[in-house]
Scaffold this motif. Structure first.
Motif, short mmCIF file in Angstrom:
data_model
loop_
_atom_site.label_atom_id
_atom_site.label_comp_id
_atom_site.label_asym_id
_atom_site.label_seq_id
_atom_site.Cartn_x
_atom_site.Cartn_y
_atom_site.Cartn_z
N ASP A 53 -9.75 -7.88 -10.81
CA ASP A 53 -9.15 -6.73 -10.16
C ASP A 53 -9.22 -5.63 -10.01
O ASP A 53 -10.39 -5.04 -9.11
CB ASP A 53 -7.39 -5.95 -10.53
CG ASP A 53 -6.08 -7.35 -10.37
OD1 ASP A 53 -6.38 -7.93 -9.18
OD2 ASP A 53 -5.19 -6.95 -11.22
N GLN A 110 0.52 -1.10 -0.35
CA GLN A 110 -0.28 0.52 -0.11
C GLN A 110 0.89 1.83 0.21
O GLN A 110 0.67 2.27 -0.84
CB GLN A 110 -0.88 -0.18 1.12
CG GLN A 110 -1.91 -0.55 1.19
CD GLN A 110 -2.95 -1.21 2.24
OE1 GLN A 110 -2.39 -0.63 3.47
NE2 GLN A 110 -4.15 -1.95 2.13
N GLY A 120 -11.81 -3.19 -7.68
CA GLY A 120 -11.65 -2.07 -7.66
C GLY A 120 -12.77 -1.32 -6.97
O GLY A 120 -13.44 0.18 -6.27
N GLN A 129 2.25 7.04 -6.42
CA GLN A 129 1.05 8.12 -7.40
C GLN A 129 1.54 9.66 -6.88
O GLN A 129 0.86 10.65 -6.87
CB GLN A 129 -0.66 7.37 -6.28
CG GLN A 129 -1.37 8.44 -6.52
CD GLN A 129 -1.60 7.96 -7.81
OE1 GLN A 129 -1.43 7.36 -8.76
NE2 GLN A 129 -2.80 9.65 -8.58
N TYR A 177 -6.56 0.66 -6.12
CA TYR A 177 -5.19 -0.25 -5.75
C TYR A 177 -5.28 -0.88 -4.95
O TYR A 177 -4.68 -1.38 -4.82
CB TYR A 177 -4.37 0.33 -6.60
CG TYR A 177 -4.32 0.70 -8.09
CD1 TYR A 177 -4.16 -0.35 -8.57
CD2 TYR A 177 -4.05 2.00 -8.71
CE1 TYR A 177 -4.11 -0.37 -10.11
CE2 TYR A 177 -4.17 2.12 -9.83
CZ TYR A 177 -4.31 0.86 -10.80
OH TYR A 177 -4.37 1.51 -12.14
N ILE A 214 -7.40 -3.69 -3.83
CA ILE A 214 -6.57 -4.44 -4.90
C ILE A 214 -5.74 -5.00 -3.96
O ILE A 214 -5.65 -6.83 -3.78
CB ILE A 214 -6.27 -3.90 -6.19
CG1 ILE A 214 -7.69 -3.98 -7.17
CG2 ILE A 214 -5.58 -5.60 -6.99
CD1 ILE A 214 -7.57 -3.00 -8.35
N THR A 215 -4.59 -4.74 -3.48
CA THR A 215 -3.30 -4.65 -3.02
C THR A 215 -4.08 -5.63 -1.73
O THR A 215 -3.40 -6.41 -1.10
CB THR A 215 -2.26 -3.79 -2.59
OG1 THR A 215 -2.59 -3.42 -3.17
CG2 THR A 215 -1.64 -4.54 -1.86
N LEU A 256 2.43 1.98 -3.16
CA LEU A 256 1.29 2.38 -4.40
C LEU A 256 1.55 3.86 -3.90
O LEU A 256 1.17 5.21 -5.01
CB LEU A 256 -0.08 1.84 -4.28
CG LEU A 256 0.04 0.78 -5.07
CD1 LEU A 256 -1.72 -0.25 -4.30
CD2 LEU A 256 -0.50 0.42 -6.12
N PRO A 311 -7.26 6.24 -7.31
CA PRO A 311 -6.06 5.25 -7.58
C PRO A 311 -5.38 5.00 -6.61
O PRO A 311 -5.43 3.09 -6.55
CB PRO A 311 -4.76 5.79 -8.07
CG PRO A 311 -5.52 7.31 -9.04
CD PRO A 311 -7.05 7.70 -8.25
#
Length: 373
Positions: A323, A198, A327, A205, A300, A303-304, A201, A296
């Motif tokens: 995925d 996380q 999301g 980002q 994500y 998903i993670t 990401l 985002p």
């Protein structure tokens, strides 16, 4: 040879440090004559030589080893390489891959000198004399250290920090520190890996947003605070005007479809509609900034969390789900996304259908301001 000393293995360290290996590493690091070799290959060779020297100092208990290295290795040449590594970033003629290779070697050398400075204080004095303060500060900023208690011996490990680490905030560190499940070794490792994914990401980002001039301005803390306050002020003014100007009958509903013809005749109504348009523009800008910064991460992140979390371990069939399903689930279950989307939607309805929707806008702002979840 490097792997033989890592671990550490003190016997191999002592034998190899007293051999011609330090002198050979010094020759590689000091030499600039490598005919028919690419810059990348030379940088990789120098990096390997610096890593070999660092392995001699890993968990070092024998003072004679760093003293031997100080005599065998030309510290001045290593410091020159550090200065060149720092300066190469500002030379336009060098491509990015070559800069990266030189920097990687420079950080390996810096780690070696930093470790040796703990054992031989004179080394730090030489570094301060021959390196500019801004160069030392730059290496310190982009270098991390950890200390490991290994069988009663404190080992210090120096490593290069990735560029995205500059976007790491204190609240993110605390989230990992206090969020990891410590009930067992397995849970601790699993939850830590989820946090790492996380954080990666979030950091990438942030870096992506920072590299875009428009996105960085839209998502800056000052701009976000200004837009939020402007939206609240506009919403308050509109609702106060609605209370003062309009008298609503028992079953009457104020709709623009019935009142558009009165825009030019009714200045109070026109003022409500114009302020509503301004509020709508502000909310749209806020929503665009939110989408660029957080959507985002929400998508994500969910998903993670599912793919690397304990749920996937317990129910492997979950890994077959696409995925985008995770999301979408992450968005509709995100309080922040629901509120921001609702704010934008009711504001548009307030401009296009009825000014009564602006009361919902104010209500959502009050919810966010008071952290009601």
């Amino acid at each position: 040879l490097t792997e033989l000393m890592q671990g550490p293995c003190h016997g191999n360290q002592a034998i190899l440090a007293s051999s011609r290996l330090p002198a050979s590493c010094n020759k590689i690091l000091s030499s600039s004559k490598f005919s028919d070799c690419s810059v990348v290959d030379v940088a990789n060779l120098k990096e390997a030589a610096a890593r070999c020297l660092s392995a001699m100092l890993e968990g070092c208990r024998d003072v004679s080893i760093p003293l031997t290295l100080k005599n065998e290795v030309n510290v001045d040449n290593l410091i020159t390489y550090l200065n060149e590594g720092y300066e190469c970033q500002f030379i336009e003629e060098i491509n990015e891959s070559e800069i990266e290779e030189k920097l990687q070697t420079a950080f390996e050398i810096y780690g070696f000198l930093y470790t040796m400075a703990d054992l031989v204080p004179d080394v730090m004095g030489i570094m301060k004399e021959e390196m500019k303060p801004e160069v030392i500060e730059w290496y310190q900023t982009h270098t991390g250290t950890i200390e490991i208690d290994q069988n009663g011996i404190l080992r210090k490990i120096v490593f290069r920090l990735p560029d995205v680490s500059e976007y790491l905030a204190d609240d993110q560190k605390k989230r990992v520190l206090w969020g990891v499940d410590r009930t067992s070794h397995t849970n601790r490792l699993e939850t830590f890996l989820v946090f790492v994914q996380q954080l990666k990401l979030e950091l990438f980002q942030k870096k992506k947003v920072a590299q875009s001039p428009i996105a960085s301005k839209l998502t800056s803390e000052i701009f976000a605070l200004t837009m939020n306050r402007a939206a609240i002020i506009f919403a308050l003014v509109i609702n106060l005007l609605m209370i003062i100007v309009y008298r609503i009958a028992d079953n009457a509903i104020i709709e623009y479809s019935r009142m558009f013809g009165k825009l030019s005749e009714d200045p109070e109504f026109l003022s409500v509609w114009m302020i509503g348009v301004l509020l709508c523009l502000v909310e749209l800008v806020r929503y665009v900034a939110f989408v660029m910064s957080f959507v985002p991460l929400i998508v994500y992140g969910k998903i993670t969390e599912i793919r690397f979390g304990p749920l996937a371990t317990k129910y492997p069939i979950i890994l077959r789900v696409p995925d985008f399903v995770f999301g979408i689930f992450g968005l509709i279950t995100s309080f922040q996304f629901v509120v921001e989307t609702s704010l934008c939607a009711v504001t548009l309805l307030g401009v296009l259908i009825s000014p009564l929707f602006f009361s919902l806008n104010l209500l959502f702002h009050m919810i966010v301001a008071n952290d009601i979840t």
